[in-house]
Design an enzyme around this catalytic site. Structure first.
Site, PDB file in Angstrom:
ATOM      1  N   ASP A   1      37.524  61.347  81.610  1.00  0.00           N
ATOM      2  CA  ASP A   1      36.469  60.373  81.274  1.00  0.00           C
ATOM      3  C   ASP A   1      36.958  59.274  80.332  1.00  0.00           C
ATOM      4  OD1 ASP A   1      34.503  62.063  82.646  1.00  0.00           O
ATOM      5  OD2 ASP A   1      34.686  63.366  80.899  1.00  0.00           O
TER       6      ASP A   1
ATOM      7  N   GLY B   1      38.045  56.282  81.135  1.00  0.00           N
ATOM      8  CA  GLY B   1      37.842  54.923  81.627  1.00  0.00           C
ATOM      9  C   GLY B   1      38.938  54.465  82.563  1.00  0.00           C
TER      10      GLY B   1
ATOM     11  N   GLY C   1      39.032  54.426  85.836  1.00  0.00           N
ATOM     12  CA  GLY C   1      38.592  53.677  87.010  1.00  0.00           C
ATOM     13  C   GLY C   1      38.583  52.183  86.787  1.00  0.00           C
ATOM     14  N   LYS C   2      38.030  51.758  85.663  1.00  0.00           N
ATOM     15  CA  LYS C   2      37.995  50.321  85.362  1.00  0.00           C
ATOM     16  C   LYS C   2      39.407  49.746  85.270  1.00  0.00           C
ATOM     17  CE  LYS C   2      37.623  47.053  81.663  1.00  0.00           C
ATOM     18  NZ  LYS C   2      37.139  46.644  80.338  1.00  0.00           N
TER      19      LYS C   2
ATOM     20  N   HIS D   1      34.897  58.226  88.765  1.00  0.00           N
ATOM     21  CA  HIS D   1      35.413  56.969  88.231  1.00  0.00           C
ATOM     22  C   HIS D   1      34.333  55.898  88.345  1.00  0.00           C
ATOM     23  CE1 HIS D   1      39.898  58.237  88.849  1.00  0.00           C
ATOM     24  NE2 HIS D   1      39.252  58.956  87.969  1.00  0.00           N
ATOM     25  N   THR D   2      33.873  55.415  87.195  1.00  0.00           N
ATOM     26  CA  THR D   2      32.796  54.429  87.147  1.00  0.00           C
ATOM     27  C   THR D   2      33.382  53.038  86.959  1.00  0.00           C
ATOM     28  OG1 THR D   2      31.314  56.072  86.165  1.00  0.00           O
ATOM     29  CG2 THR D   2      30.667  53.761  85.984  1.00  0.00           C
TER      30      THR D   2
ATOM     31  N   ALA E   1      30.142  61.289  85.077  1.00  0.00           N
ATOM     32  CA  ALA E   1      29.831  60.546  86.294  1.00  0.00           C
ATOM     33  C   ALA E   1      29.636  61.465  87.485  1.00  0.00           C
ATOM     34  CB  ALA E   1      30.956  59.540  86.588  1.00  0.00           C
TER      35      ALA E   1
ATOM     36  N   ARG F   1      28.541  64.485  77.422  1.00  0.00           N
ATOM     37  CA  ARG F   1      29.884  64.739  76.907  1.00  0.00           C
ATOM     38  C   ARG F   1      29.829  65.019  75.413  1.00  0.00           C
ATOM     39  NH1 ARG F   1      31.546  59.381  79.939  1.00  0.00           N
ATOM     40  NH2 ARG F   1      31.738  60.163  82.076  1.00  0.00           N
TER      41      ARG F   1
ATOM     42  N   GLY G   1      34.638  46.569  76.845  1.00  0.00           N
ATOM     43  CA  GLY G   1      33.366  46.630  77.561  1.00  0.00           C
ATOM     44  C   GLY G   1      33.588  47.193  78.946  1.00  0.00           C
TER      45      GLY G   1
END
Length: 435
Positions: free
Chosen positions: A14, A16, A18-19, A42-43, A300, A306, A421
């Site tokens: 978790d 990040g 994916g971004k 993956h968000t 996700a 979490r 962000g």
């Protein structure tokens, strides 16, 4: 000349990834998943629109980027097609761009049933799996009884292999867990009904990757979960069932180790964990609740909240060593906005072999050892200004810059990227992994 980059999570998932993978695909021609299954989540936020991917590589949201699922991934046929359908309804071309290794082991209904039966039986001692059958599917792979994707195209072979594993798992479900068994004919019919939709995407992925690399393509290898959940190097037994470290990019895709050139380690500016297991810097106070709320810290995949805590440099140093990290990307720096005093975990107090307390600057191996550790902190002033959307390091508040510089000093690895962000463009780049 091509350059290939591995992106891995350096914490308990978790982080990040994916971004960052999506952002990096601007200079990649192919993105590869090499381990895990649809337990990953993956968000990605692009232009304010959120997309959650579980199995398909994050590069699928970039037009003209080829995507690959390597042999190290366990695949649920139904979950795969559900995700393909979701993307196609959003106008994204998947079938011509996604290729899946014919050697991928399948996740079948018996694996899901066994996963859930085990967690129920463990009671309060449960590991906290996603309940999606990942672990049992990997067990069948190691036991050499797995049904692989290529078996679906041979009806008799599939039937024989399915019968073998159902005999085994149904015996355990019925006699050990007193749980309902999984029906052979229903599983066979439902799985075979999906074959023709999957067939166009199945390929010899190692060959395709070799040819793409030889042609000069930049390849991006997208890790799932995090290094501290690695089956060998994580907080065992509170781990996942696959190798999550950078080295798994070779075994899980079929590409040679000399073809990997840079390892980007993703870490939050703080620490989170989902499910059970030791977590030395965990916070159960207003700061922890601030991080959870502002960071939207819910899984996700499972939606579970979490656990949140201070940044743990000792844990990160373990990840840096086992992954050979070339540079770090610090995500969710903006979540720390407004925290008056920051604490940075620089090591642990732990009992030595002679039962004398000692200081360790690196996380020990194993859950029992980590559970006995007491974190040692350095305090630093926080910042009141907003870091949201900042794209230039010098525009960050001085306290934020000092915090990042101290992270670099303690972890002994350069910070090459910073995320301020959730949107793709809210990123500071100090050194580009592909350049």
């Amino acid at each position: 000349m091509s350059k290939n980059v591995v992106v891995i999570g350096t914490q308990w998932g978790d982080e990040g990834k994916g971004k960052i993978v999506d952002w990096l695909t601007d200079q990649a021609q192919g993105v590869v998943r090499f381990q895990g299954g649809h337990n990953a989540g993956h968000t990605l936020v692009i232009g304010g629109k959120q997309t959650v991917l579980h199995l398909i590589p994050s590069g699928i949201l970039r037009k003209d980027v080829a995507c690959y699922i390597g042999n190290g991934v366990v695949v649920s046929p139904q979950a795969l097609l559900d995700e393909v359908g979701m993307l196609e309804r959003a106008g994204i071309d998947v079938l011509s761009r996604l290729r899946i290794s014919e050697a991928c082991p399948l996740i079948l209904p018996c694996h899901v049933a066994l996963d859930n039966a085990r967690e129920i039986a463990r009671g309060l001692g449960k590991i906290g799996t996603t309940g999606r059958g990942i672990g049992p599917a990997y067990e069948d792979k190691v036991a050499r009884r797995a049904v692989r994707l290529q078996d679906l195209f041979h009806r008799d072979r599939f039937a024989a292999k399915l019968g073998e594993i159902l005999d085994y798992h149904n015996f355990v479900l019925k006699n050990y867990f007193q749980s309902p068994v999984v029906d052979f004919q229903q599983t066979m019919d439902e799985t075979l009904s999906l074959v023709e939709r999957i067939r166009p995407m199945v390929a010899d992925v190692p060959r395709l990757l070799f040819e793409a690399n030889r042609a000069g393509a930049n390849l991006l290898f997208e890790g799932a979960q995090g290094a501290l959940l690695d089956i060998d190097h994580g907080t065992y037994p509170f781990v996942t069932s696959s190798n999550c470290i950078a080295g798994a990019a070779t075994t899980g895709s079929g590409i040679g180790p000399q073809m990997l050139h840079y390892v980007l380690g993703i870490t939050k500016a703080y620490t989170t964990r989902v499910g059970a297991g030791p977590f030395p810097t965990e916070l159960d106070d207003d700061v922890g609740r601030h991080l959870a709320k502002r960071g939207n810290e819910f899984g996700a995949t499972t939606g579970r909240p979490r656990r949140c805590g201070w940044f743990d440099a000792a844990a990160l140093k373990r990840s840096i060593q086992i992954n050979g990290v070339s540079g770090l990307c610090v995500t969710k720096l903006d979540v720390m906005d407004g925290v008056e005093t920051l604490r940075l975990g620089v090591g642990y107090k732990m009992m030595g072999k002679g039962e004398e307390e000692k200081f360790s600057a690196i996380m020990p191996v194993g859950a029992e050892e980590l559970a006995s550790c007491e974190p040692v902190y350095e305090e630093m002033p926080g910042w009141s200004g907003s870091t949201v959307g900042i794209r230039n390091f010098e525009q960050l508040p001085m306290a934020a810059r000092n915090y990042l510089k101290r992270m670099e000093e303690v972890c002994e690895v350069s910070i090459d990227m910073i995320s301020t962000g959730p949107d793709r463009e809210e990123t500071i780049v100090l050194r580009h992994p592909f350049e």
